[in-house]
Scaffold this active site. Sequence first.
Site, PDB file in Angstrom:
ATOM      1  N   HIS B  81      -7.305  -8.251   0.798  1.00  0.00           N
ATOM      2  CA  HIS B  81      -7.230  -6.937   0.158  1.00  0.00           C
ATOM      3  C   HIS B  81      -5.921  -6.713  -0.584  1.00  0.00           C
ATOM      4  O   HIS B  81      -5.608  -5.592  -0.954  1.00  0.00           O
ATOM      5  CB  HIS B  81      -7.417  -5.825   1.198  1.00  0.00           C
ATOM      6  CG  HIS B  81      -8.783  -5.833   1.803  1.00  0.00           C
ATOM      7  ND1 HIS B  81      -9.101  -5.103   2.901  1.00  0.00           N
ATOM      8  CD2 HIS B  81      -9.905  -6.502   1.455  1.00  0.00           C
ATOM      9  CE1 HIS B  81     -10.367  -5.327   3.221  1.00  0.00           C
ATOM     10  NE2 HIS B  81     -10.869  -6.182   2.361  1.00  0.00           N
ATOM     11  N   ILE B  88      -2.576  -3.030  -3.405  1.00  0.00           N
ATOM     12  CA  ILE B  88      -3.254  -3.108  -2.123  1.00  0.00           C
ATOM     13  C   ILE B  88      -4.517  -2.267  -2.171  1.00  0.00           C
ATOM     14  O   ILE B  88      -4.488  -1.126  -2.629  1.00  0.00           O
ATOM     15  CB  ILE B  88      -2.341  -2.578  -0.999  1.00  0.00           C
ATOM     16  CG1 ILE B  88      -0.996  -3.306  -1.013  1.00  0.00           C
ATOM     17  CG2 ILE B  88      -3.010  -2.744   0.357  1.00  0.00           C
ATOM     18  CD1 ILE B  88       0.095  -2.546  -0.332  1.00  0.00           C
ATOM     19  N   CYS B  89      -5.609  -2.865  -1.711  1.00  0.00           N
ATOM     20  CA  CYS B  89      -6.868  -2.129  -1.674  1.00  0.00           C
ATOM     21  C   CYS B  89      -7.048  -1.597  -0.257  1.00  0.00           C
ATOM     22  O   CYS B  89      -7.495  -2.314   0.623  1.00  0.00           O
ATOM     23  CB  CYS B  89      -8.009  -3.067  -2.061  1.00  0.00           C
ATOM     24  SG  CYS B  89      -9.613  -2.294  -2.025  1.00  0.00           S
ATOM     25  N   LEU B  90      -6.624  -0.367  -0.012  1.00  0.00           N
ATOM     26  CA  LEU B  90      -6.679   0.205   1.328  1.00  0.00           C
ATOM     27  C   LEU B  90      -7.080   1.659   1.167  1.00  0.00           C
ATOM     28  O   LEU B  90      -6.491   2.372   0.358  1.00  0.00           O
ATOM     29  CB  LEU B  90      -5.289   0.074   1.980  1.00  0.00           C
ATOM     30  CG  LEU B  90      -5.139   0.575   3.402  1.00  0.00           C
ATOM     31  CD1 LEU B  90      -5.970  -0.258   4.349  1.00  0.00           C
ATOM     32  CD2 LEU B  90      -3.685   0.531   3.836  1.00  0.00           C
ATOM     33  N   TYR B 144     -14.041  -0.276  -2.357  1.00  0.00           N
ATOM     34  CA  TYR B 144     -13.543  -0.916  -1.140  1.00  0.00           C
ATOM     35  C   TYR B 144     -14.501  -2.009  -0.704  1.00  0.00           C
ATOM     36  O   TYR B 144     -15.701  -1.801  -0.574  1.00  0.00           O
ATOM     37  CB  TYR B 144     -13.341   0.127  -0.046  1.00  0.00           C
ATOM     38  CG  TYR B 144     -12.321   1.130  -0.478  1.00  0.00           C
ATOM     39  CD1 TYR B 144     -10.981   0.779  -0.527  1.00  0.00           C
ATOM     40  CD2 TYR B 144     -12.696   2.381  -0.920  1.00  0.00           C
ATOM     41  CE1 TYR B 144     -10.038   1.664  -0.989  1.00  0.00           C
ATOM     42  CE2 TYR B 144     -11.765   3.277  -1.383  1.00  0.00           C
ATOM     43  CZ  TYR B 144     -10.433   2.916  -1.409  1.00  0.00           C
ATOM     44  OH  TYR B 144      -9.508   3.787  -1.881  1.00  0.00           O
TER      45      TYR B 144
END
Lengths: 395, 149
Positions: B81, B88-90, B144
């Site tokens: 991620h 950052i993919c959060l 996501y």
Amino acid sequence: MAPFATNSTAEKFKNEGNDHFRKHDYEKAITLYDKAIKQDPNQVAYYTNRATAFFKLHEQRYPNLHSWFKTWLTTPEYEPDHEESKAEESTKLLKLVLQDSRKALSIDCKNLKAYYYFGLVAFMFGKLHEAWGKFVECYRLAIEAQSPSLVDVMNFISKLRVKLCGNRKNISLKSEGISQSSTGLSRGKFANYENLHFLLNISIQSEYNANCNNIISQYDHIEDDDYQKASFRRNPKFQKQIEDQAKRYHDKLKDADDLFNFVKEELNGNNTGKRSDSSAIDSKEINVTTSDKSKQTNGNNKTDAKKDGKLKVRLDVPLYEIPEYLIDPVKYGMMTDPVITIYGESYERKNLVEFVAKHHIDPVVKKPLELNQIYPNKSLKLAIQKFVEEHKIAE
Amino acid sequence: MAYKRRLLKEMQTLLDLSIPGLKFIPTEDGINHWYVDINIVDNPIYDPAHAFRLEIVAGDEYPIEPPMVKFIGQEIPLHPHVYSNGHICLNILGDGWTPAQSIRSIALSIQSMLQGNTKNERPPDDERYISHAPQNPRSSGWVYHDDNV
């Protein structure tokens, strides 16, 4: 046209070179372009092709360096101190690219490709302003020629702009030779920037138009019927997308204006003592905002003035002395108008409404919450009033 | 300037607090700009001695809107991620953000995200993403990949 007439043997070498180029065998391609140039040194295409091959070769040899430059472009804080960038071999290759693009420009001053690689290499050497100039020229030519590489150039230019804009602290137009110049020259530069501002606006405008057309075509595609075609414009989803685009467009325009004004200030400003000047402006701005605030409070009613008195007391209380249960979980200040949600959490009304109106979630519990599910917390309000009064007495 | 008061308070707790593996570093750019050095101790994928640097910038809308968070520096941790440009993919950095979270909770989430990582790889769409990524990761419309982060 005599010097531009194509020489058949040179053309043959060039075509062979192109074949090798397509196979990513850049070294062989370069030797073939060399031969072509020897045969016919007046062809622009040979030089630009060789410059491209040199650049690609560099990319092949130093892939890390290239990916690093890409990140450098998108992060204004980075400084060019990569080890590989100082390697002799690498600078030698890049200088060859420069040399070829210069030569190409000396033959044809409107060569897009030459400007493009010139700009790229200038960027890689850390000369952002020079790169900027080349890319703007490149951009103008691309528009004139309706070249397909327009998109690439535009992407790069917008990133470079962010970098120049984001780098405001370190940006030094002066060091790029403007300081040594007389006022007349700096005025000339300024005219350039004015041009550029205009160009940027055009680029933003065209990007906006393209995006809007994209959105419309998406909806067009779904609905063939003429009647429905008219109705998709009333579709809230469609309207929102268009609105978003418009907002982004205006933001970008504002950015461009900011950059332009910044450059203007930088050029008009006195070169000496510039720093102290800017700090003076900063302090002035602060003064203005504070005086605005005081004006607002003065303008309020008498009942509000009382509240203001309390407010002052509240601000004077150091943060750590306020008990946890009186502190708003959103902005960490003491609450003055506490509300309670259906989940039992308390917040300052203003802060909660601001968040819930956008996201429809209770911040602490993370469950759906609407604005009509919020009620005043009267007992907490009494507790706050008591706390404030006690502190007033204590002081 | 309500957000400044909140940041002041957060700063006080951050500097007092000591969480193993996290080091909060204020910058000269102001109270809304932070670096966090993260050490990952018990995961064989990462060198325990190497500190990954996280950049956190709280905007004017903070805490109503989440801060801008990304990895910076020469080495970006490998994680499905985390893109190679540091983004950052959060979910808590985007849609999942609520003002009840803080800079501390973000740093902790990212630390535990790396600690629990079992895949030594970049996201599947890494190349495509970084080729057109905006400068601020918050302007990316994230999809996501999964929720078990």
